[in-house]
Design an enzyme around this catalytic site. Structure first.
Site, PDB file in Angstrom:
ATOM      1  CB  THR A 185      -0.904  -0.004   1.260  1.00 41.49           C
ATOM      2  OG1 THR A 185       0.057   0.091   2.483  1.00 41.49           O
ATOM      3  CG2 THR A 185      -1.850  -1.284   1.418  1.00 41.49           C
ATOM      4  CD  GLU A 329      -5.103  -2.106   1.738  1.00 42.84           C
ATOM      5  OE1 GLU A 329      -5.510  -1.585   0.499  1.00 42.84           O
ATOM      6  OE2 GLU A 329      -4.763  -1.599   2.479  1.00 42.84           O
ATOM      7  CE  LYS A 437     -14.808  12.623  12.086  1.00 45.82           C
ATOM      8  NZ  LYS A 437     -13.453  12.406  12.020  1.00 45.82           N
ATOM      9  CD1 TRP A 442     -18.808  13.198  10.254  1.00 42.98           C
ATOM     10  CD2 TRP A 442     -18.853  11.124   8.825  1.00 42.98           C
ATOM     11  NE1 TRP A 442     -18.348  12.226  11.119  1.00 42.98           N
ATOM     12  CE2 TRP A 442     -18.468  10.857  10.498  1.00 42.98           C
ATOM     13  CE3 TRP A 442     -19.116  10.189   8.320  1.00 42.98           C
ATOM     14  CZ2 TRP A 442     -18.238   9.753  10.745  1.00 42.98           C
ATOM     15  CZ3 TRP A 442     -18.796   9.151   8.280  1.00 42.98           C
ATOM     16  CH2 TRP A 442     -18.026   8.720   9.751  1.00 42.98           C
TER      17      TRP A 442
HETATM   18  P1  AMP Z   1      -5.018   2.066  -3.566  1.00 39.03           P
HETATM   19  O1  AMP Z   1      -4.921   0.791  -2.620  1.00 39.03           O
HETATM   20  O2  AMP Z   1      -3.904   3.106  -3.603  1.00 39.03           O
HETATM   21  O3  AMP Z   1      -5.562   1.816  -4.866  1.00 39.03           O
HETATM   22  O4  AMP Z   1      -6.150   3.226  -2.978  1.00 39.03           O
HETATM   23  C1  AMP Z   1      -7.361   2.773  -2.688  1.00 39.03           C
HETATM   24  C2  AMP Z   1      -8.364   3.880  -2.254  1.00 39.03           C
HETATM   25  O5  AMP Z   1      -8.405   4.757  -3.213  1.00 39.03           O
HETATM   26  C3  AMP Z   1      -9.567   3.448  -1.717  1.00 39.03           C
HETATM   27  O6  AMP Z   1      -9.523   3.020  -0.264  1.00 39.03           O
HETATM   28  C4  AMP Z   1     -10.300   4.705  -1.819  1.00 39.03           C
HETATM   29  O7  AMP Z   1     -10.066   5.616  -0.743  1.00 39.03           O
HETATM   30  C5  AMP Z   1      -9.692   5.408  -3.193  1.00 39.03           C
HETATM   31  N1  AMP Z   1     -10.476   5.096  -4.194  1.00 39.03           N
HETATM   32  C6  AMP Z   1     -10.297   3.872  -5.066  1.00 39.03           C
HETATM   33  N2  AMP Z   1     -11.296   4.216  -5.927  1.00 39.03           N
HETATM   34  C7  AMP Z   1     -12.166   5.463  -5.876  1.00 39.03           C
HETATM   35  C8  AMP Z   1     -13.220   6.173  -6.406  1.00 39.03           C
HETATM   36  N3  AMP Z   1     -13.705   5.495  -7.681  1.00 39.03           N
HETATM   37  N4  AMP Z   1     -13.873   7.111  -5.863  1.00 39.03           N
HETATM   38  C9  AMP Z   1     -13.240   7.504  -4.677  1.00 39.03           C
HETATM   39  N5  AMP Z   1     -12.198   6.879  -4.104  1.00 39.03           N
HETATM   40  C10 AMP Z   1     -11.716   6.047  -4.799  1.00 39.03           C
END
Ligand code: AMP
Length: 542
Positions: A185, A329, A437, A442
């Site tokens: 990550t 994940e 917040k 929210w």
């Molecule tokens: P990553 O593991 O780097 O791909 O990041 C995952 C995170 O990206 C998710 O937990 C979300 O917070 C954000 N994310 C992924 N797709 C979207 C989406 N379509 N809209 C908003 N946030 C997203």
């Protein structure tokens, strides 16, 4: 009674075998790391992957050993992507945009034994090499003509090395529960965490995303992953595309809009990337008047898809946009906003709203939104809560972690805040760390950003909560204007005020040259909050 069907292990080599046997001639076009556009096909990719497997075994790779791979999206990367697990190894995808310290941490933490890299990334690896504790060898993914002078001890030239190997030795037998790949990550807070994908989880995830309401790939498609293979398991494209027997266009390193346009025009029917890539491409198309002659679908995820991007692709260029959500994940896809009959029965405006949500889970994914008291949130499309996910493609435990990442029922807390509507479609409204917040309520930073970028002069926006003595936090918006365009604070706030309650309208708008991003191209709220704090920023009202 036990089933009496064959025990056919779900291992990644079956995917590339299938592609080579039944779709062997399908073209894989690459803008190579060396520059020229080169052609391969699934049969050739498999042949090279078999040689990679044989070569790694000869170097002493043992089943389960990690091989770090730092490479752009190219055919050669696909050879390695399939070759390493074919030797029983584990591909550890490395993002060259991470900080050196993070790369050193993850290579040592994953205990990579070999590193493979594109030739232009050699200087970066040379910088890291003195700090790497487990790496015993380096392979530069290029040919003799482009092999750089390097201080990496005993560095091998990939094409020479591969040519010396046999493609006939076969794959190393593995169990479907064995590890196949690792992605860390991005670790915006604390150290990055390793997600260890298995052969089975990758095969099941690829099969699942081939469903028509997900990627729906067919042998007639030409897939261009702009999302790098080193981001979030490459959105499964390294497995799902050969599984479908589709062709592939690999854009290489050059992510500029003109370069991507050139590659899209090589017959691409479906492409995938984060929204910022598409904002730049759409701007380029507008400036040049160029059209998209073969593209049918764009999959957008990783960050929220701005409405303007969906509208422009669909109304101006006749290209369907599919909004998706996922995370490292979760292998990574978790929901897809393809329309159901109920949604297709709505008005155009309602359909657009529905398709801008992040969509429904597909089979192999279970999603749930829970409110703070642990109850299931009502499916009203409004009540926000924590988003949980479970399924065979969802992390159970991070690499070397002492505790499980999922609860006893398998639910993994995504750290995202979402609501679910009556159709089971979720909408991500924030990362839980980024939610603003104010007065016990929210405010969705994603909503504020999306309404702001709907202003014709605004190219990017980021909303963060700033401490407020009375309201806890108040929203402040950072705005980047498109080149040659400008906007006033009042205009941007008026644009937002059309869509949200008065108390949700930001207290301030700060025009900036650039908004900080993470290594995976997401807005870095952590950096913004830190920047405002360091500048001693004060809200206008406080
Ligand atoms: P990553 O593991 O780097 O791909 O990041 C995952 C995170 O990206 C998710 O937990 C979300 O917070 C954000 N994310 C992924 N797709 C979207 C989406 N379509 N809209 C908003 N946030 C997203």
């Amino acid at each position: 009674m036990r089933a009496q069907m064959q025990d056919w292990p779900l291992v990644s080599t079956t995917i590339i075998d299938h592609a080579a046997r039944f779709h062997g001639d399908r073209r894989i076009l690459t803008r190579s790391a060396e520059g020229p556009v080169v052609t391969s096909n699934w049969a050739q990719i498999r042949d090279k992957a078999r040689r990679v497997a044989a070569g790694l075994r000869k170097l002493g790779l043992q089943p389960g050993d990690r091989v770090g791979v730092m490479a752009w999206n190219t055919g050669r990367h696909l050879e390695v992507w399939h070759g390493v697990p074919g030797a029983g190894g584990v591909t550890h995808s490395l993002n060259p945009r991470l900080f050196d310290d993070q790369l050193i941490y993850i290579i040592n933490h994953a205990e990579d034994r070999w590193l493979m890299m594109d030739h232009d990334l050699v200087p970066l690896i040379e910088r890291l090499a003195p700090h790497l504790t487990t790496v015993q060898g380096y392979i530069v993914m290029t040919d003799r003509a482009h092999m750089p002078e390097t201080s990496l001890p005993g560095a091998l030239c990939y094409e020479d090395w591969v040519a010396e190997q046999s493609a006939d030795e076969g794959w190393t037998p593995v169990d479907e529960g064995d590890a196949c790949g690792i992605c860390y990550t991005s670790g915006t807070t604390g150290n990055p965490k390793g997600v260890v994908y298995g052969h089975r989880s990758n095969v099941l995830h690829a099969m699942a995303v081939l469903q028509p309401d997900v990627l729906g790939l067919s042998a007639n498609d030409v897939v261009m992953p702009v999302v790098p293979l080193f981001h979030a398991n490459g959105w499964s494209t390294g497995y799902s595309t050969p599984m479908a027997g589709a062709s592939m266009v690999m854009p290489g390193r050059d992510m500029t809009a003109p370069a991507l346009y050139e590659m899209l025009e090589q017959g691409v029917t479906i492409t995938l990337a984060v929204p910022t890539v598409w904002l730049a491409l759409l701007q380029h198309l507008e400036e040049t008047g160029q059209r998209l002659s073969t593209l049918k679908r764009v999959v957008i995820g990783g960050s929220a898809c701005p409405r303007a991007v969906m509208e422009k692709f669909e109304k101006v260029y006749g290209v369907e946009v599919i909004h998706a959500w996922g995370m490292t994940e979760t292998s990574p896809l978790g929901s897809f906003a393809t329309p159901t009959p109920e949604i297709l029965g709505l008005s155009d405006e309602e359909q657009m709203e529905a398709r801008l949500r992040t969509g429904r889970p597909f089979y192999t994914v279970d999603l749930n939104v829970k409110t703070d008291d642990g109850a299931d949130a009502p499916r009203d499309g409004e009540t926000a809560g924590s988003l949980f996910i479970r399924g065979p493609g969802v992390v159970q435990r991070y690499l070397k972690a002492d505790v499980e990442a999922a609860d006893p029922d398998g639910w993994f807390d995504t750290g995202d805040v979402a609501n679910m509507d009556a159709y089971g479609s979720i909408k991500i409204t924030d990362r839980s760390k980024d939610v603003i917040k104010s007065g016990g309520e929210w405010i969705s930073s994603i909503d504020l950003e999306n309404f702001a970028v709907a202003h014709p002069s605004v190219s990017e926006a980021a909303a963060v909560g700033v401490p407020h003595p009375k309201w806890d936090e108040r929203p402040v918006l950072l705005v980047v204007c498109s080149p040659g365009k400008s906007a006033t604070k009042e205009e941007v706030l008026a644009q937002i005020a059309e869509h949200v309650a008065k108390w949700q309208v930001p207290d301030d708008v700060l025009f900036v040259e650039e908004i900080p991003h993470t290594a995976t191209g997401k807005i870095s709220k952590v950096s913004i909050r830190k920047m405002l704090e360091e500048q001693g920023y004060q809200l206008p009202s406080s």
